[in-house]
Structure formats: C-alpha cells, structure tokens
Design an enzyme around this catalytic site. Structure first.
Site, PDB file in Angstrom:
ATOM      1  N   GLY A   1       0.240  -5.440   0.790  1.00  0.00           N
ATOM      2  CA  GLY A   1      -0.990  -5.454  -0.001  1.00  0.00           C
ATOM      3  C   GLY A   1      -0.887  -6.303  -1.246  1.00  0.00           C
ATOM      4  O   GLY A   1      -1.895  -6.808  -1.744  1.00  0.00           O
TER       5      GLY A   1
ATOM      6  N   GLU B   1       3.011  -6.207   7.221  1.00  0.00           N
ATOM      7  CA  GLU B   1       2.301  -5.241   8.051  1.00  0.00           C
ATOM      8  C   GLU B   1       2.810  -5.142   9.490  1.00  0.00           C
ATOM      9  O   GLU B   1       2.676  -4.093  10.127  1.00  0.00           O
ATOM     10  CB  GLU B   1       0.798  -5.554   8.046  1.00  0.00           C
ATOM     11  CG  GLU B   1       0.077  -5.162   6.764  1.00  0.00           C
ATOM     12  CD  GLU B   1       0.264  -6.162   5.635  1.00  0.00           C
ATOM     13  OE1 GLU B   1      -0.335  -5.960   4.566  1.00  0.00           O
ATOM     14  OE2 GLU B   1       1.012  -7.158   5.820  1.00  0.00           O
TER      15      GLU B   1
ATOM     16  N   ILE C   1       0.841  -1.197   0.000  1.00  0.00           N
ATOM     17  CA  ILE C   1       0.000   0.000   0.000  1.00  0.00           C
ATOM     18  C   ILE C   1       0.879   1.252   0.000  1.00  0.00           C
ATOM     19  O   ILE C   1       1.884   1.324   0.713  1.00  0.00           O
ATOM     20  CB  ILE C   1      -0.935   0.010   1.229  1.00  0.00           C
ATOM     21  CG1 ILE C   1      -1.953  -1.144   1.114  1.00  0.00           C
ATOM     22  CG2 ILE C   1      -1.669   1.333   1.360  1.00  0.00           C
ATOM     23  CD1 ILE C   1      -2.883  -1.248   2.298  1.00  0.00           C
TER      24      ILE C   1
ATOM     25  N   ASP D   1      -1.929  -9.629  -0.169  1.00  0.00           N
ATOM     26  CA  ASP D   1      -3.390  -9.625  -0.026  1.00  0.00           C
ATOM     27  C   ASP D   1      -4.063  -9.888  -1.374  1.00  0.00           C
ATOM     28  O   ASP D   1      -4.990 -10.701  -1.475  1.00  0.00           O
ATOM     29  CB  ASP D   1      -3.860  -8.265   0.493  1.00  0.00           C
ATOM     30  CG  ASP D   1      -3.486  -8.016   1.945  1.00  0.00           C
ATOM     31  OD1 ASP D   1      -3.729  -8.891   2.784  1.00  0.00           O
ATOM     32  OD2 ASP D   1      -2.953  -6.932   2.231  1.00  0.00           O
TER      33      ASP D   1
ATOM     34  N   ASP E   1      -4.799  -6.306   6.981  1.00  0.00           N
ATOM     35  CA  ASP E   1      -6.256  -6.172   7.087  1.00  0.00           C
ATOM     36  C   ASP E   1      -6.998  -6.260   5.757  1.00  0.00           C
ATOM     37  O   ASP E   1      -8.189  -5.982   5.690  1.00  0.00           O
ATOM     38  CB  ASP E   1      -6.630  -4.859   7.788  1.00  0.00           C
ATOM     39  CG  ASP E   1      -6.019  -3.625   7.130  1.00  0.00           C
ATOM     40  OD1 ASP E   1      -5.457  -3.752   6.028  1.00  0.00           O
ATOM     41  OD2 ASP E   1      -6.110  -2.537   7.726  1.00  0.00           O
TER      42      ASP E   1
END
Length: 290
Positions: free
Chosen positions: A143, A166, A87, A146, A174
């Site tokens: 990310g 993270e 991210i 993810d 998340d």
C-alpha cells in the site's frame, strides 16, 4: 471484512492553529510563514501500516489541506523509521456477518465496496489541487507503493526499499499500483516488479523512474525536499497538475482541448498580470492563494 473504516465518524479536536488531530495522521507546518505543509503517516509502532482509521481520515485530511488557502504544497512522509509498511493485516482478515454466510454473492459485493472505498482514499492525492510530494525513507511496501505512485513527485533516501508485495498475499495490488506504475516506470518494468514482488532499493527506484532523486541521508532529503517544495509553493501550479493528469489518459487532441479550456479561464485571472508585472520589475510574483 470489518467496515468500521467506512462508517466510524472522524474524531478530532481543533487546536489553536485550527489543525485537525487524527489517529493515523499528523499535519505539521514547520514555520508560520511557510505554505509547505507536512502530512505524516503516523502509525510508527507498526511501520505506518495503513489501518482502518487511515482510510477514513486520509481523504478528509487531504481535502482539508486542499481547501486551506495557506497551503500551496503538501509533503507526504512517514513518522518513525519507515514511510509505509503496507496495509495493516488486521484489515485483510474478513469477518463476514452470519446472516451473509449463506449468500456469498452479498459477501463479495460488500468486500468490493470496501475495496472501492480504500481506492477512493488513495485517489484523494490526485484529486487534490495542490501538488503532493512523497518523501520516502525506510520501507515503502504494498500500500505504500500505491500511495507513492499516486503522488505528483517522489524522492527517497538511498537506504529506502520498495516492494509491490501483494502477490505474496495471493492478491493483485488493488489500490492503484498496477494502474499507475506502468506510466511511471514503463509497462515491462511494472510487470516484472508486480509479478515477482521483489524488493528494490532507492537507487534502482531512481533508475526505473519511480523517484526523481535519491538523497544520501534522511536529513539531506528533508532539507532538499523542503527546498524544492518551497520553490513550487511560490508558483501557480494548480493548472499544470490538473492538465498533466488529464493528459495521461487522453489523446493529444483531447489533451490540447482541455488545456485550451483551462487557460481560457486562467488568462482572466489576476495571476497572469501579476506574473508580467513581476517580470518587468524584476521581483518574485505574488500569486493568489486558492
């Protein structure tokens, strides 16, 4: 946290091929007759970091490909040297409006809505009826993991490297890694990777089961993944993807009931008759475009 990625309208222009132009993504079709479409994370100067534009544009782009009957398979890849470096840190720098400064509860609720919106963007991969294949090179961090974990199949090059990063930011992942990785690599392996945040290579990703195959070079991967995608594109696989995803969090009885319901409808389509006719006449079936 800025909420621009929630509220900014999508800005795109229609090309002659009726493709949409995005700020953070690029859609390509290698040949006019191919039903394999490429969706590129397109922020190469920042290692394809996930910007505010990504979280608005990505679900829209996936939905447009899903709704396009000429698309059978989507290959998700990264432009430039990396798949995804995580991210964009600019998103993680909270800017809470002054009127909320004395109401931390409202600020927390606002941040929660932002996170839920980002989760929905990644979930678009599983909601897409068409298979989504991750083609990973370079960095796949935070990310990026993810997104890769949400894809239906994953391939990488030997030199690729991964990290559930993270914990280094004082956060819990998340956007889906902690929920999806245990089912992919096993609970113990997911726990170790998430708690240490350590980097691991393409061959270890294969050993863990995160990727299905490791290629020696990016060129080999590009050719190999496109060949696999073309094979899948010739089949009727929408039901198989949906049933497998539904079965993941269901009991055996629930999963069997779901596939019975699905196939009770599928058996009434022309695809089954076409498959039988193709087998009899020793030709490839031509399934309906959806």
């Amino acid at each position: 946290m800025e909420s621009s990625f929630l509220h900014d309208p999508l800005r795109f222009k229609q090309t002659s091929e009726m493709e949409e132009t995005y700020k953070s993504l690029q859609i390509k079709q290698r040949s006019p007759d191919s039903r394999v479409f490429y969706l590129y994370l397109n922020n190469p100067s920042r290692g394809n970091a996930l910007s505010c534009h990504f979280f608005t544009e990505f679900p829209a782009a996936v939905a447009s490909l899903d709704q396009n009957p000429d698309v059978a398979v989507i290959i998700l890849a990264g432009a430039g040297k990396h798949f995804c470096s995580g991210i964009d840190l600019d998103i993680l720098n909270p800017t809470i409006p002054s009127e909320e400064s004395t109401a931390p509860g409202y600020a927390a609720e606002k941040l929660r809505r932002e996170i839920k919106a980002m989760q929905r963007a990644v979930n678009a991969i599983e909601e897409c009826r068409k298979p989504v294949i991750a083609s990973i090179h370079g960095a796949c961090i935070g990310g990026g993991v993810d997104i890769a974990a949400a894809c239906d199949i994953r391939y990488c090059v030997k030199s690729a490297f991964f990290s559930v990063k993270e914990v280094d930011m004082g956060l819990a992942a998340d956007l889906g890694s902690l929920q999806r990785l245990p089912g992919i690599v096993g609970f113990g392996n997911a726990m170790e990777l998430a708690l240490t945040g350590r980097s691991f290579t393409g061959p270890e990703a294969k050993e863990l089961g995160l990727v299905s195959r490791v290629f020696g070079t990016k060129q080999d991967m590009d050719q190999g993944v496109e060949s696999i995608a073309a094979e899948i594109a010739a089949l009727a696989v929408v039901g198989t993807k949906r049933v497998l995803l539904q079965s993941r969090n269901s009991t055996l009885d629930q999963a069997l009931d779901y596939v019975a319901t699905w196939n009770s409808a599928a058996l009434q389509t022309k695809d089954v008759g076409e498959a039988i006719a193709a087998h009899v006449h020793k030709r490839k079936p031509l399934f309906a475009k959806i």
